[in-house]
Design a protein around this motif. Sequence first.
Motif, PDB file in Angstrom:
ATOM      1  N   PRO A 168      13.476  -7.667   3.977  1.00 48.51           N
ATOM      2  CA  PRO A 168      14.405  -8.257   4.948  1.00 48.51           C
ATOM      3  C   PRO A 168      15.537  -8.999   4.240  1.00 48.51           C
ATOM      4  O   PRO A 168      15.299  -9.706   3.244  1.00 48.51           O
ATOM      5  N   PRO A 169      16.778  -8.844   4.706  1.00 47.68           N
ATOM      6  CA  PRO A 169      17.898  -9.569   4.095  1.00 47.68           C
ATOM      7  C   PRO A 169      17.801 -11.058   4.390  1.00 47.68           C
ATOM      8  O   PRO A 169      17.065 -11.482   5.291  1.00 47.68           O
ATOM      9  N   ALA A 170      18.560 -11.837   3.634  1.00 50.73           N
ATOM     10  CA  ALA A 170      18.481 -13.298   3.750  1.00 50.73           C
ATOM     11  C   ALA A 170      18.733 -13.766   5.176  1.00 50.73           C
ATOM     12  O   ALA A 170      18.074 -14.679   5.673  1.00 50.73           O
ATOM     13  N   GLU A 171      19.687 -13.112   5.858  1.00 49.03           N
ATOM     14  CA  GLU A 171      20.018 -13.551   7.214  1.00 49.03           C
ATOM     15  C   GLU A 171      18.919 -13.240   8.220  1.00 49.03           C
ATOM     16  O   GLU A 171      18.906 -13.782   9.322  1.00 49.03           O
ATOM     17  N   ALA A 172      17.970 -12.360   7.836  1.00 51.98           N
ATOM     18  CA  ALA A 172      16.868 -12.023   8.743  1.00 51.98           C
ATOM     19  C   ALA A 172      15.635 -12.873   8.492  1.00 51.98           C
ATOM     20  O   ALA A 172      14.670 -12.800   9.254  1.00 51.98           O
ATOM     21  N   LEU A 173      15.656 -13.667   7.421  1.00 52.99           N
ATOM     22  CA  LEU A 173      14.508 -14.513   7.135  1.00 52.99           C
ATOM     23  C   LEU A 173      14.466 -15.689   8.102  1.00 52.99           C
ATOM     24  O   LEU A 173      15.488 -16.189   8.536  1.00 52.99           O
ATOM     25  N   GLY A 174      13.280 -16.120   8.396  1.00 53.03           N
ATOM     26  CA  GLY A 174      13.140 -17.277   9.280  1.00 53.03           C
ATOM     27  C   GLY A 174      11.888 -17.185  10.115  1.00 53.03           C
ATOM     28  O   GLY A 174      11.321 -16.113  10.309  1.00 53.03           O
ATOM     29  N   PRO A 184      10.116 -10.290  12.698  1.00 51.74           N
ATOM     30  CA  PRO A 184       9.939  -8.911  12.215  1.00 51.74           C
ATOM     31  C   PRO A 184      11.286  -8.215  12.051  1.00 51.74           C
ATOM     32  O   PRO A 184      12.145  -8.306  12.923  1.00 51.74           O
ATOM     33  N   PHE A 185      11.471  -7.561  10.934  1.00 64.68           N
ATOM     34  CA  PHE A 185      12.732  -6.886  10.631  1.00 64.68           C
ATOM     35  C   PHE A 185      12.479  -5.392  10.484  1.00 64.68           C
ATOM     36  O   PHE A 185      11.701  -4.967   9.637  1.00 64.68           O
ATOM     37  N   ALA A 186      13.124  -4.583  11.327  1.00 64.42           N
ATOM     38  CA  ALA A 186      12.977  -3.128  11.251  1.00 64.42           C
ATOM     39  C   ALA A 186      13.754  -2.608  10.047  1.00 64.42           C
ATOM     40  O   ALA A 186      14.960  -2.835   9.930  1.00 64.42           O
ATOM     41  N   GLU A 187      13.076  -1.896   9.157  1.00 65.37           N
ATOM     42  CA  GLU A 187      13.706  -1.422   7.932  1.00 65.37           C
ATOM     43  C   GLU A 187      14.517  -0.147   8.121  1.00 65.37           C
ATOM     44  O   GLU A 187      15.244   0.265   7.208  1.00 65.37           O
ATOM     45  N   SER A 188      14.408   0.480   9.286  1.00 66.36           N
ATOM     46  CA  SER A 188      15.109   1.744   9.512  1.00 66.36           C
ATOM     47  C   SER A 188      15.682   1.795  10.916  1.00 66.36           C
ATOM     48  O   SER A 188      15.093   1.254  11.859  1.00 66.36           O
ATOM     49  N   ASP A 189      16.823   2.448  11.054  1.00 61.63           N
ATOM     50  CA  ASP A 189      17.313   2.801  12.383  1.00 61.63           C
ATOM     51  C   ASP A 189      16.366   3.840  12.969  1.00 61.63           C
ATOM     52  O   ASP A 189      15.703   4.594  12.246  1.00 61.63           O
ATOM     53  N   ASP A 392       5.670 -15.499  -3.137  1.00 62.49           N
ATOM     54  CA  ASP A 392       5.921 -14.790  -1.893  1.00 62.49           C
ATOM     55  C   ASP A 392       7.278 -14.100  -1.958  1.00 62.49           C
ATOM     56  O   ASP A 392       7.974 -14.151  -2.976  1.00 62.49           O
ATOM     57  N   TYR A 393       7.655 -13.440  -0.861  1.00 64.24           N
ATOM     58  CA  TYR A 393       8.883 -12.644  -0.850  1.00 64.24           C
ATOM     59  C   TYR A 393      10.120 -13.501  -1.111  1.00 64.24           C
ATOM     60  O   TYR A 393      11.039 -13.067  -1.809  1.00 64.24           O
TER      61      TYR A 393
END
Length: 451
Positions: A168-174, A184-189, A392-393
């Motif tokens: 997940p990119p930095a802006e998706a962390l939290g 949760p961050f979807a890695e694919s379209d 961790d990540y």
Amino acid sequence: MTNPQPDDEAPRTDSSDTEVVSRARAVVPGGAQTGLRAQAYDCGDVAFESADGATLTTVEGEELTDYHLAFGPILLGHGHPEVDSAVRETIDRGVLYGAGTTELEAEVAERLADLLPSVEMVNFCNSGSEATYHAIRLARAHTGNEKLLKFEGCYHGWHDYVDVSVYPPAEALGDVDGGPERKPFAESDGMLSSAVENTVVVPFNNPEALREAMEIHGDELAGVILEPVLHSVGCLRPTDEFVAVLDAETSERDVPLIFDEVITAFRHAAGGMQSELGVSPDLTCVAKAMGNGYPVAAVGGRRELLAQAGGDNESGVVISGTYSGHPVGLSAAKATLDIVASEEVPELLADLGDRYRAGLRDLLDDHGIEGRVVGFRSIFSLQFGVTGEPRDYEDVAGLDEERFREFAQGMRDRGHFFTPNPYKRHHLSLAHGDEDLAAYLDDADEALMEM
């Protein structure tokens, strides 16, 4: 450990790497079969003609020492004679039957059950992604629940069930509403939104967050899945406390625990990491090093869960595949596992890995370059711009990506091949030795000096 070559060896093509890559780009998305493979082009076009031992040869005839090893399956070295001989013998007898079973199928399943402490039954497939897919379906059928708990940074394949919050990119962390979970961050379209929504993401190595998430979601979880040593972002080793909480929480709440040992099994230990961590997962996924480069994988585990796929009841679990249990892959697996067990391959490679890591740490110190060397046994990687042992990540997400690509380019120019993806890793095989180690460290010294 080289293959005998036929007397009438095919002549080398006159194509260049760039010509072959250009042809591929015209008919293959990105010019390679996955985006991860195409990342090799970050250090220049490269197309391979052959591989032997620890050496890759390009279509232009350039020889490169291989530390990529196809993301890890090549454990014994390319073209290992015993493995390839077993495959040839199998091909001569027939390559696909598609009904009933074979003695080879029973034999390899028995071997996996002997090696992996938690495994009582086995279903074969062809890739790690298939194995995790099947494991999760078995867990969902067993519990009647749909939600899956996974850990940030863990990779379990490309399918919708698990391609969530790997990088997940930095802006998706939290956190989610200040709780223990990550967004949760979807890695694919193109992913099914309900698959993402039914994924609970927790930071790796955070026992308190895991405990809280299990308290909130335990009654609705189908399973918990993880890499017992997290290698999708280099190397994150689990703490004893984290492992203890993981074991206790899944056991007490009767939530199936799934170990994704696609990378770790047979490479780090003949019995997988489960044989050392003191945890007995309900389901285990294996692939990669199991076949030394041939396509073979499996999901194994408790009889109660695997028996759901037996096909002898009206509402059982469907696990299917025309090429599952393919004799070629199974013959490679049988030969590979025999060698792993009899020659103590994981122990030999662990010693070699220690020496690579120690040498690289000395070089970073000598050149005053900010970074760290991470890894475990036969796996290692350099991470620039970060220090300290990663847990961790988030400890990995801040690394200097461009600096690593610069190092990868310098090493490629000097004859060493590994992916320039800064989150990935080097692998060692039984074909690597002291001469490779010395050459690697000498050239790394020069590459780091230039940096």
